[in-house]
Each structure stands twice: as C-alpha cells, then as structure tokens.
Design a protein around this motif. Structure first.
Motif, PDB file in Angstrom:
ATOM      1  N   ILE A  55      40.244  23.823  49.105  1.00 17.62           N
ATOM      2  CA  ILE A  55      39.718  24.461  47.897  1.00 17.62           C
ATOM      3  C   ILE A  55      40.089  23.598  46.704  1.00 17.62           C
ATOM      4  N   LEU A  56      39.121  23.330  45.850  1.00 17.22           N
ATOM      5  CA  LEU A  56      39.334  22.528  44.642  1.00 17.22           C
ATOM      6  C   LEU A  56      38.768  23.282  43.451  1.00 17.22           C
ATOM      7  N   GLY A  57      39.614  23.591  42.486  1.00 13.53           N
ATOM      8  CA  GLY A  57      39.158  24.326  41.310  1.00 13.53           C
ATOM      9  C   GLY A  57      40.193  24.283  40.206  1.00 13.53           C
ATOM     10  N   SER A  58      40.331  25.407  39.515  1.00 14.83           N
ATOM     11  CA  SER A  58      41.193  25.440  38.338  1.00 14.83           C
ATOM     12  C   SER A  58      42.137  26.632  38.371  1.00 14.83           C
ATOM     13  N   THR A  59      43.415  26.370  38.110  1.00 17.80           N
ATOM     14  CA  THR A  59      44.334  27.460  37.807  1.00 17.80           C
ATOM     15  C   THR A  59      44.000  27.965  36.408  1.00 17.80           C
ATOM     16  N   TYR A  60      44.698  29.000  35.958  1.00 17.44           N
ATOM     17  CA  TYR A  60      44.374  29.601  34.665  1.00 17.44           C
ATOM     18  C   TYR A  60      44.832  28.696  33.522  1.00 17.44           C
ATOM     19  N   ARG A  61      43.916  28.353  32.626  1.00 18.40           N
ATOM     20  CA  ARG A  61      44.217  27.483  31.492  1.00 18.40           C
ATOM     21  C   ARG A  61      44.080  28.206  30.158  1.00 18.40           C
ATOM     22  N   GLY A  62      43.854  29.522  30.220  1.00 16.61           N
ATOM     23  CA  GLY A  62      43.749  30.302  28.995  1.00 16.61           C
ATOM     24  C   GLY A  62      45.111  30.718  28.466  1.00 16.61           C
ATOM     25  N   ASP A  63      45.090  31.635  27.471  1.00 14.51           N
ATOM     26  CA  ASP A  63      46.347  32.053  26.833  1.00 14.51           C
ATOM     27  C   ASP A  63      46.606  33.554  26.898  1.00 14.51           C
ATOM     28  N   ARG A  64      45.769  34.301  27.600  1.00 17.77           N
ATOM     29  CA  ARG A  64      45.915  35.752  27.612  1.00 17.77           C
ATOM     30  C   ARG A  64      47.160  36.221  28.364  1.00 17.77           C
ATOM     31  N   TRP A  65      47.727  35.374  29.204  1.00 17.83           N
ATOM     32  CA  TRP A  65      48.902  35.744  29.996  1.00 17.83           C
ATOM     33  C   TRP A  65      50.204  35.184  29.424  1.00 17.83           C
ATOM     34  N   ASP A  66      50.129  34.503  28.296  1.00 15.55           N
ATOM     35  CA  ASP A  66      51.297  33.779  27.779  1.00 15.55           C
ATOM     36  C   ASP A  66      52.520  34.672  27.572  1.00 15.55           C
ATOM     37  N   LYS A  67      52.312  35.862  27.022  1.00 18.42           N
ATOM     38  CA  LYS A  67      53.444  36.720  26.656  1.00 18.42           C
ATOM     39  C   LYS A  67      54.220  37.225  27.862  1.00 18.42           C
ATOM     40  N   PHE A  68      53.563  37.335  29.012  1.00 18.84           N
ATOM     41  CA  PHE A  68      54.256  37.858  30.188  1.00 18.84           C
ATOM     42  C   PHE A  68      54.195  36.876  31.364  1.00 18.84           C
ATOM     43  N   TRP A  69      53.937  35.606  31.077  1.00 19.11           N
ATOM     44  CA  TRP A  69      53.823  34.597  32.123  1.00 19.11           C
ATOM     45  C   TRP A  69      55.042  34.539  33.042  1.00 19.11           C
ATOM     46  N   PRO A  70      56.279  34.544  32.516  1.00 23.50           N
ATOM     47  CA  PRO A  70      57.453  34.446  33.415  1.00 23.50           C
ATOM     48  C   PRO A  70      57.570  35.602  34.398  1.00 23.50           C
ATOM     49  N   GLN A  71      56.974  36.761  34.073  1.00 31.30           N
ATOM     50  CA  GLN A  71      57.076  37.920  34.949  1.00 31.30           C
ATOM     51  C   GLN A  71      56.018  37.911  36.065  1.00 31.30           C
ATOM     52  N   LEU A  72      55.064  37.006  35.987  1.00 30.64           N
ATOM     53  CA  LEU A  72      53.983  36.983  36.973  1.00 30.64           C
ATOM     54  C   LEU A  72      54.447  36.366  38.283  1.00 30.64           C
ATOM     55  N   ASP A  73      53.928  36.888  39.373  1.00 27.48           N
ATOM     56  CA  ASP A  73      54.195  36.324  40.690  1.00 27.48           C
ATOM     57  C   ASP A  73      53.583  34.929  40.783  1.00 27.48           C
ATOM     58  N   ARG A  74      54.200  34.081  41.575  1.00 26.59           N
ATOM     59  CA  ARG A  74      53.690  32.717  41.711  1.00 26.59           C
ATOM     60  C   ARG A  74      52.246  32.694  42.193  1.00 26.59           C
ATOM     61  N   SER A  75      51.895  33.648  43.034  1.00 27.06           N
ATOM     62  CA  SER A  75      50.524  33.682  43.545  1.00 27.06           C
ATOM     63  C   SER A  75      49.508  33.923  42.434  1.00 27.06           C
ATOM     64  N   LEU A  76      49.937  34.519  41.322  1.00 29.80           N
ATOM     65  CA  LEU A  76      49.058  34.670  40.160  1.00 29.80           C
ATOM     66  C   LEU A  76      49.086  33.415  39.300  1.00 29.80           C
ATOM     67  N   GLN A  77      50.281  32.894  39.061  1.00 32.44           N
ATOM     68  CA  GLN A  77      50.405  31.716  38.207  1.00 32.44           C
ATOM     69  C   GLN A  77      49.644  30.516  38.763  1.00 32.44           C
ATOM     70  N   GLU A  78      49.659  30.357  40.075  1.00 31.21           N
ATOM     71  CA  GLU A  78      49.085  29.158  40.677  1.00 31.21           C
ATOM     72  C   GLU A  78      47.799  29.429  41.444  1.00 31.21           C
ATOM     73  N   HIS A  79      47.234  30.612  41.270  1.00 29.75           N
ATOM     74  CA  HIS A  79      46.005  30.881  42.014  1.00 29.75           C
ATOM     75  C   HIS A  79      44.843  30.077  41.431  1.00 29.75           C
ATOM     76  N   VAL A  80      44.010  29.572  42.316  1.00 31.91           N
ATOM     77  CA  VAL A  80      42.821  28.833  41.918  1.00 31.91           C
ATOM     78  C   VAL A  80      41.680  29.831  41.747  1.00 31.91           C
ATOM     79  N   ASN A  81      41.098  29.840  40.572  1.00 29.70           N
ATOM     80  CA  ASN A  81      40.013  30.781  40.298  1.00 29.70           C
ATOM     81  C   ASN A  81      38.873  30.600  41.297  1.00 29.70           C
ATOM     82  N   GLY A  82      38.188  31.715  41.587  1.00 29.99           N
ATOM     83  CA  GLY A  82      37.144  31.710  42.609  1.00 29.99           C
ATOM     84  C   GLY A  82      35.963  30.810  42.327  1.00 29.99           C
TER      85      GLY A  82
END
Length: 257
Positions: A55-82
């Motif tokens: 699979i080749l794509g993009s992880t999240y590059r936006g800013d909507r998760w910035d405030k709670f980024w450290p609390q996110l599971d790795r599977s969310l932080q590094e998931h490749v968008n569909g």
C-alpha cells in the motif's frame, strides 16, 4: 460500509471478476482533488519508483488532530488514508483482503478499512501467520508506505492553496483562496467594551500583522479611553459611540451604504 466496499473491489480484481485485472489500482474518492497537471502520469511514475509495496499513500498531514496527537494510538497516527495505491500482486495486501473478508460479521467491521488495516499491522492482529509479527515502537512496516509525494491526506483541514506541499492529489482538504484586497474591499468592525490593555494589544497587532482588511473600525463607549490611546496614528478608523453599543445597528448601517 466503506470496508465492505473496499473488500469487494479488491477481491473482484484479485479474482478477475470483471475480466483481466491490473496488478495495481488507485482508489480515488470524490473528495480527492487533483491540483497539478499530469497527476495520473505522476501516480504511474511513483508507483514504479516505490515498488515493491503493498500500500502506498499518505498518513495524515492536516492539523485537526494536533491538540490530542500524543493521546492517539499508533495505528491512527501512522495509518495510510484509504485514498491510496494498492498492489494486488503483493502477498501482504492479499492477506489483508482475506482478513477483511473474514471479519465481515465481526466487531472489527465497524472501522473504516484504512484504519482497520493499520490496526491489523501495528497492533499484531494479523491472522495470516506469515505476516503476523510484532512491530516495535520505532519499527516501520516497509510494505506499508505513507510518505507518497503524489498523494496528500489533509482531511477536514482548512487550507490556503499556497500552503500545500508538492502533492499532485489532495484528499479531504477544505481549500480556500486568499482574499484579494485589490479586487474587493473588506472591512472589519470591532466592538470594544472598555478594556484599554486589550484594545492597545489589538491595535499594535494590526500594525504588524498580515490581514485582508482595508479599514478597521473600533466601536467603543465615549470617554472610556484616554487621548494617548486614541490620538495615535493607526492604519484604522476609530469611531466613538454613546454609552451603549448595538452591533446589529452597526451592521445594518454598513450594509446600506
């Protein structure tokens, strides 16, 4: 839901349900917008350059998760968008499709396929024994690439076009153009209620900030501020009012001019 939709597409292509199938396909949702010419050519070029991958794509590059980024599971932080490129010839993708099909009636079906794929890979939930391995904190899954230079995932992020990267296709962004003050004049009306320190800070920021306003009118009660604040030369217009301020009336007057 989206997972069944993806599984049907991938499974049909793997089994040549619709005739002879390609080895690679690009899943492009309707909120993915090409922003540079020759974007399809670029997808083909990057597919060849980055192979082999599942699979080749993009992880999240936006800013909507910035405030709670450290609390996110790795599977969310590094998931490749569909919205990504999928290599049907890769055994890892084939194993993922089989697992998604097997999970159709389970609780895992509640997740969108792209998040579930990341969860399977990073949380050690792969059924296939060949690919079921623990991924340490600093380890990546080399077949699962989220650093595409062609596709960028900016879902739900408000962006000016000038701030995008070099991506050819952008997913999910709320795109805006910067206001052109030469083509349309725009003013700002600010209501101030007597806080001299706050007003002074605002006036100073106006002089140093980049904004689209050709005129800024500050409405304030009479005799609240001393002359040292009001007599300075600002790139704005000061307007005194009576003891009360009616913002609705101000807007109505401005609109009738």
């Amino acid at each position: 839901g989206p997972t069944r939709h993806f599984e049907l597409i991938a499974d049909s292509l793997l089994n040549n349900t619709w005739g002879s199938s390609p080895d690679v396909f690009y899943l492009m949702e309707c909120d993915s917008i090409p922003r540079r010419p020759f974007w399809l050519d670029r997808i083909i070029v990057e597919t060849a350059l980055r192979a082999p991958f599942a699979i080749l794509g993009s992880t999240y590059r936006g800013d909507r998760w910035d405030k709670f980024w450290p609390q996110l599971d790795r599977s969310l932080q590094e998931h490749v968008n569909g919205n990504a490129i999928y290599n049907l010839s890769h055994p890892l993708l084939q194993a993922i499709v089989r697992q998604l099909e097997a999970e159709a009636t389970t609780i895992h079906n509640r997740l969108p396929y792209d998040l579930r794929i990341a969860e399977i890979l990073f949380n050690g939930q792969m059924i296939d024994p060949i690919w079921n391995r623990s991924v340490s904190e600093n380890e990546t899954v080399s077949e699962y690439i989220g650093t595409s230079t062609t596709i960028g995932n900016y879902a739900a992020t408000t962006m000016l076009s000038e701030f995008f990267g070099e991506e050819y296709v952008v997913h999910g962004a709320q795109r805006h153009q910067e206001w052109n003050p030469d083509s349309s004049r725009i003013g700002l009306v600010v209501s101030s209620w007597g806080d001299a320190e706050l007003l002074s800070s605002f006036l100073q920021s106006v002089e140093t900030s980049h904004h689209p306003f050709r005129e800024i009118v500050v409405m304030h009660p009479n005799s609240v501020f001393d002359d040292s604040l009001l007599n300075r030369t600002y790139n704005i217009t000061m307007a005194k009012t009576g003891d009360t301020i009616d913002v609705t009336e101000v807007n109505r007057d401005l609109g009738s001019q």
